[in-house]
Design a protein around this motif. Structure first.
Motif, PDB file in Angstrom:
ATOM      1  N   LEU A  34      42.280  40.505  43.555  1.00 17.30           N
ATOM      2  CA  LEU A  34      43.028  40.789  44.781  1.00 17.30           C
ATOM      3  C   LEU A  34      43.355  42.272  44.815  1.00 17.30           C
ATOM      4  O   LEU A  34      43.927  42.814  43.862  1.00 17.30           O
ATOM      5  N   SER A  35      42.979  42.942  45.896  1.00 17.12           N
ATOM      6  CA  SER A  35      43.311  44.350  46.068  1.00 17.12           C
ATOM      7  C   SER A  35      43.970  44.535  47.429  1.00 17.12           C
ATOM      8  O   SER A  35      44.122  43.578  48.197  1.00 17.12           O
ATOM      9  N   GLU A  36      44.327  45.757  47.750  1.00 18.68           N
ATOM     10  CA  GLU A  36      44.973  46.022  49.036  1.00 18.68           C
ATOM     11  C   GLU A  36      43.995  45.924  50.201  1.00 18.68           C
ATOM     12  O   GLU A  36      44.404  45.923  51.351  1.00 18.68           O
ATOM     13  N   GLN A  37      42.701  45.840  49.906  1.00 16.67           N
ATOM     14  CA  GLN A  37      41.695  45.699  50.961  1.00 16.67           C
ATOM     15  C   GLN A  37      41.213  44.272  51.134  1.00 16.67           C
ATOM     16  O   GLN A  37      40.568  43.959  52.137  1.00 16.67           O
ATOM     17  N   GLY A  38      41.471  43.395  50.184  1.00 16.43           N
ATOM     18  CA  GLY A  38      41.001  42.036  50.331  1.00 16.43           C
ATOM     19  C   GLY A  38      40.848  41.350  48.988  1.00 16.43           C
ATOM     20  O   GLY A  38      41.538  41.663  48.022  1.00 16.43           O
ATOM     21  N   GLY A  58      36.479  55.052  51.331  1.00 14.57           N
ATOM     22  CA  GLY A  58      37.565  55.893  50.848  1.00 14.57           C
ATOM     23  C   GLY A  58      38.698  56.087  51.845  1.00 14.57           C
ATOM     24  O   GLY A  58      39.638  56.825  51.571  1.00 14.57           O
ATOM     25  N   LYS A  59      38.665  55.425  53.011  1.00 13.66           N
ATOM     26  CA  LYS A  59      39.720  55.583  54.007  1.00 13.66           C
ATOM     27  C   LYS A  59      40.966  54.773  53.664  1.00 13.66           C
ATOM     28  O   LYS A  59      42.054  55.088  54.114  1.00 13.66           O
ATOM     29  N   GLU A  60      40.788  53.713  52.909  1.00 15.74           N
ATOM     30  CA  GLU A  60      41.903  52.851  52.517  1.00 15.74           C
ATOM     31  C   GLU A  60      41.895  52.684  51.005  1.00 15.74           C
ATOM     32  O   GLU A  60      40.843  52.709  50.367  1.00 15.74           O
ATOM     33  N   THR A  61      43.078  52.483  50.439  1.00 14.10           N
ATOM     34  CA  THR A  61      43.149  52.245  48.991  1.00 14.10           C
ATOM     35  C   THR A  61      42.720  50.824  48.663  1.00 14.10           C
ATOM     36  O   THR A  61      42.923  49.904  49.459  1.00 14.10           O
ATOM     37  N   ALA A  62      42.079  50.647  47.507  1.00 18.59           N
ATOM     38  CA  ALA A  62      41.627  49.328  47.063  1.00 18.59           C
ATOM     39  C   ALA A  62      42.122  49.067  45.647  1.00 18.59           C
ATOM     40  O   ALA A  62      41.382  48.542  44.810  1.00 18.59           O
ATOM     41  N   THR A  63      43.352  49.444  45.369  1.00 16.76           N
ATOM     42  CA  THR A  63      43.921  49.270  44.032  1.00 16.76           C
ATOM     43  C   THR A  63      44.027  47.790  43.678  1.00 16.76           C
ATOM     44  O   THR A  63      44.597  47.001  44.430  1.00 16.76           O
ATOM     45  N   PRO A  64      43.479  47.365  42.534  1.00 23.59           N
ATOM     46  CA  PRO A  64      43.609  45.954  42.121  1.00 23.59           C
ATOM     47  C   PRO A  64      45.074  45.583  41.928  1.00 23.59           C
ATOM     48  O   PRO A  64      45.859  46.345  41.364  1.00 23.59           O
ATOM     49  N   LEU A  65      45.429  44.370  42.378  1.00 22.82           N
ATOM     50  CA  LEU A  65      46.807  43.905  42.271  1.00 22.82           C
ATOM     51  C   LEU A  65      46.944  42.631  41.448  1.00 22.82           C
ATOM     52  O   LEU A  65      47.957  42.443  40.766  1.00 22.82           O
ATOM     53  N   ALA A  86      37.559  36.136  26.621  1.00 25.84           N
ATOM     54  CA  ALA A  86      37.778  37.509  27.069  1.00 25.84           C
ATOM     55  C   ALA A  86      39.038  37.583  27.937  1.00 25.84           C
ATOM     56  O   ALA A  86      39.292  36.706  28.768  1.00 25.84           O
ATOM     57  N   LEU A  87      39.825  38.630  27.726  1.00 22.71           N
ATOM     58  CA  LEU A  87      41.073  38.822  28.466  1.00 22.71           C
ATOM     59  C   LEU A  87      40.859  39.906  29.516  1.00 22.71           C
ATOM     60  O   LEU A  87      40.336  40.989  29.210  1.00 22.71           O
ATOM     61  N   PHE A  88      41.262  39.645  30.764  1.00 21.68           N
ATOM     62  CA  PHE A  88      41.146  40.614  31.844  1.00 21.68           C
ATOM     63  C   PHE A  88      42.542  41.091  32.233  1.00 21.68           C
ATOM     64  O   PHE A  88      43.460  40.279  32.410  1.00 21.68           O
ATOM     65  N   ILE A  89      42.681  42.391  32.347  1.00 20.76           N
ATOM     66  CA  ILE A  89      43.993  43.022  32.540  1.00 20.76           C
ATOM     67  C   ILE A  89      43.942  43.951  33.746  1.00 20.76           C
ATOM     68  O   ILE A  89      42.986  44.716  33.908  1.00 20.76           O
ATOM     69  N   VAL A  90      44.973  43.905  34.573  1.00 20.26           N
ATOM     70  CA  VAL A  90      45.113  44.847  35.676  1.00 20.26           C
ATOM     71  C   VAL A  90      46.065  45.953  35.242  1.00 20.26           C
ATOM     72  O   VAL A  90      47.198  45.671  34.833  1.00 20.26           O
ATOM     73  N   ASP A  91      45.609  47.214  35.297  1.00 18.50           N
ATOM     74  CA  ASP A  91      46.503  48.340  35.045  1.00 18.50           C
ATOM     75  C   ASP A  91      46.245  49.426  36.085  1.00 18.50           C
ATOM     76  O   ASP A  91      45.519  49.203  37.060  1.00 18.50           O
ATOM     77  N   ASP A  92      46.821  50.602  35.913  1.00 18.90           N
ATOM     78  CA  ASP A  92      46.695  51.661  36.910  1.00 18.90           C
ATOM     79  C   ASP A  92      45.270  52.164  37.064  1.00 18.90           C
ATOM     80  O   ASP A  92      44.947  52.819  38.058  1.00 18.90           O
ATOM     81  N   LYS A  93      44.415  51.892  36.106  1.00 21.84           N
ATOM     82  CA  LYS A  93      43.042  52.377  36.155  1.00 21.84           C
ATOM     83  C   LYS A  93      42.080  51.383  36.784  1.00 21.84           C
ATOM     84  O   LYS A  93      40.972  51.736  37.133  1.00 21.84           O
ATOM     85  N   GLY A  94      42.476  50.138  36.899  1.00 22.10           N
ATOM     86  CA  GLY A  94      41.607  49.129  37.484  1.00 22.10           C
ATOM     87  C   GLY A  94      41.734  47.810  36.763  1.00 22.10           C
ATOM     88  O   GLY A  94      42.809  47.432  36.277  1.00 22.10           O
ATOM     89  N   VAL A 132      35.955  47.083  34.251  1.00 19.86           N
ATOM     90  CA  VAL A 132      34.974  46.341  35.045  1.00 19.86           C
ATOM     91  C   VAL A 132      35.132  46.566  36.538  1.00 19.86           C
ATOM     92  O   VAL A 132      34.213  46.286  37.308  1.00 19.86           O
ATOM     93  N   ALA A 133      36.282  47.083  36.969  1.00 16.61           N
ATOM     94  CA  ALA A 133      36.484  47.356  38.392  1.00 16.61           C
ATOM     95  C   ALA A 133      37.566  48.420  38.559  1.00 16.61           C
ATOM     96  O   ALA A 133      38.541  48.451  37.808  1.00 16.61           O
ATOM     97  N   THR A 134      37.356  49.302  39.525  1.00 20.86           N
ATOM     98  CA  THR A 134      38.325  50.351  39.833  1.00 20.86           C
ATOM     99  C   THR A 134      38.612  50.340  41.331  1.00 20.86           C
ATOM    100  O   THR A 134      37.979  49.598  42.100  1.00 20.86           O
ATOM    101  N   SER A 135      39.541  51.179  41.770  1.00 17.23           N
ATOM    102  CA  SER A 135      39.839  51.282  43.194  1.00 17.23           C
ATOM    103  C   SER A 135      38.611  51.716  43.975  1.00 17.23           C
ATOM    104  O   SER A 135      38.362  51.247  45.094  1.00 17.23           O
ATOM    105  N   SER A 136      37.809  52.589  43.387  1.00 24.40           N
ATOM    106  CA  SER A 136      36.600  53.073  44.058  1.00 24.40           C
ATOM    107  C   SER A 136      35.548  51.986  44.168  1.00 24.40           C
ATOM    108  O   SER A 136      34.897  51.818  45.213  1.00 24.40           O
ATOM    109  N   SER A 137      35.362  51.202  43.097  1.00 19.10           N
ATOM    110  CA  SER A 137      34.326  50.173  43.129  1.00 19.10           C
ATOM    111  C   SER A 137      34.689  49.025  44.060  1.00 19.10           C
ATOM    112  O   SER A 137      33.796  48.334  44.575  1.00 19.10           O
TER     113      SER A 137
END
Length: 438
Positions: A243-247, A223-230, A191-199, A212-217
């Motif tokens: 890795l996201s902007e929250q941890g 919701g005070k900080e962004t958690a965009t996957p990086l 299985a291939l896992f990809i990071v894009d603007d949607k998660g 499988v994961a979004t900024s919200s999840s």
């Protein structure tokens, strides 16, 4: 006396023969044996009560006349001029659907036509298109549902066929899309896992794309900080790290999420957009480039700054625990030795700006530039892989096919090499994941 009597008897016998037999039965010659071709036909006198004692009379076999012979007419199963589709299913490519009664074909394979001849279907299937040997021409020549697989030095699009902005839609590849894909990682299962603007998106071997994961999840602050996957990576236990902007979060093989490092950790406030990648060594060490420095991440936060980068675009590691980072402004490909804690730059031979780095199981290094890749072996030998010089800036000019003819975008967002030597890379501005076969 006796002699005289005998002479009288002989004379009487001669006279009897002359006048008609003297009461003696005539001896008839034996009848010839009847042939087996004769058959028995009973008469009205047959039976135990018949006057002749039930004697059977054998007559010659009857010969049927032309009027008595009834010719068997051939069975008519179709009408002259009628046609129906046909295909040799043993060759593959088309199969007969038992429910609909129609053939379902893959790729260029097509059914032929069988004609009705003298009330019966002809054995010939005319015009059928059967599978051929697969070649790099953006056509599914062997009609197995995959395009150009198994060919050499061929560029294939494997995800993002739905295009953008349909990246929000999950589902089959021909409908699901990606939006600005960046980092990519491959699980042991394929299985291939990809990071894009949607998660974080998951592409399975059956051609299904799911989120499988979004900024919200991934958000842990309400919701005070962004958690965009990086960035994404897999550890030795096949756990997915995000890795996201929250941890840093991780998901086990059963899909259960847990937090490895949070924004509340010591010496950790907010990663920022520069922390775009992480890598995990075979022993489990987690390395992250945070802002302008390389760090060794732990559940307590980040330790000392291992080395400085003016700018980075990619990070990778290999079995000897060393870390490779792309730093286009300082020299391209940098190798950080975890034992000596020294960073050394390796000449790539690329004529363009370096963007991504990946390693295979044999220790070969792959570096991506603009319209060109290079493979660097363990002994330093460089093998260039050059695409078409015509840069693709939109989906309109997107072109798969032979390496020297294929067009790719100027921005390569992620890169990896599987066990077979296939190079996966994210063509970010074209919203697709491409693959270059070895």
């Amino acid at each position: 006396m006796s002699v005289f009597v005998r002479r009288i008897e002989l004379l009487l016998c001669v006279l009897c023969l002359l006048v008609g037999g003297c009461g003696m039965q005539e001896v008839k010659p034996a009848e010839p044996e009847r042939e087996h071709t004769q058959h028995r036909e009973p008469t009205t006198q047959d039976g135990p009560n018949s006057s002749d004692g039930g004697v059977e009379v054998l007559l010659p076999e009857k010969v049927a006349s032309k009027e008595d012979v009834k010719r068997e007419e051939p069975r008519v199963i179709c009408q002259v001029g009628e046609t129906k589709p046909c295909y040799d299913e043993a060759r593959g490519g088309c199969r007969l659907d038992q429910i609909s009664g129609k053939y379902v074909c893959k790729g260029p394979c097509r059914t032929g036509v069988r004609q009705c001849v003298e009330g019966a279907w002809s054995e010939r299937c005319v015009g059928a298109v059967e599978p051929t040997v697969e070649r790099c021409d953006v056509v599914d020549n062997d009609c197995d549902g995959r395009i150009d697989e198994g060919t050499s030095k061929c560029v294939i699009t494997i995800a993002g066929m739905g295009g953008a902005p349909s990246g929000e839609a999950d589902g089959p590849l021909e409908k699901a899309g990606l939006t600005n894909p960046t980092d990519i990682v491959l699980r042991k299962s394929g299985a291939l896992f990809i990071v894009d603007d949607k998660g974080v998106r998951k592409l399975t071997s059956d051609g299904m794309l799911t989120t499988v994961a979004t900024s919200s999840s991934l958000d842990r602050t309400g919701g005070k900080e962004t958690a965009t996957p990086l960035g994404v990576a897999f550890d030795a236990d096949d756990h997915l790290w995000v890795l996201s902007e929250q941890g840093i979060d991780k998901m086990d093989t059963k899909g259960v999420w847990s937090r490895f490092l949070t924004s509340a950790s010591r010496r950790f406030t907010r990663l920022g957009t520069h922390a775009s990648r992480l890598t995990i060594t075979p022993t489990g060490n987690v390395y992250v480039v945070r802002e302008l420095y390389l760090h060794l991440a732990t559940p307590k936060g980040f330790g000392e700054r291992l080395t400085y980068f003016r700018h980075h675009t990619s990070i990778a590691s290999n079995t000897d625990e060393n870390v490779y980072v792309i730093n286009p402004y300082e020299g391209g490909l940098g190798r950080y030795d975890v034992q000596t804690k020294e960073l050394k730059y390796i000449p790539t031979g690329l004529k363009s700006e370096t963007q991504q780095v990946a390693l295979d199981q044999h220790g070969n290094i792959y570096v991506a530039g603009v319209n060109e890749f290079v493979k660097i072996s363990a002994n330093g030998e460089k093998t260039p892989l050059t695409f078409s010089k015509e840069t693709c800036r939109s989906n309109d000019c997107l072109r798969d096919g032979p390496l020297h003819q294929a067009q790719i975008g100027r921005q390569i967002g992620g890169m990896l090499v599987d066990q077979k030597g296939n190079i996966y890379f994210s063509d970010t501005r074209n919203h697709r994941i491409r693959m270059l076969t070895p």
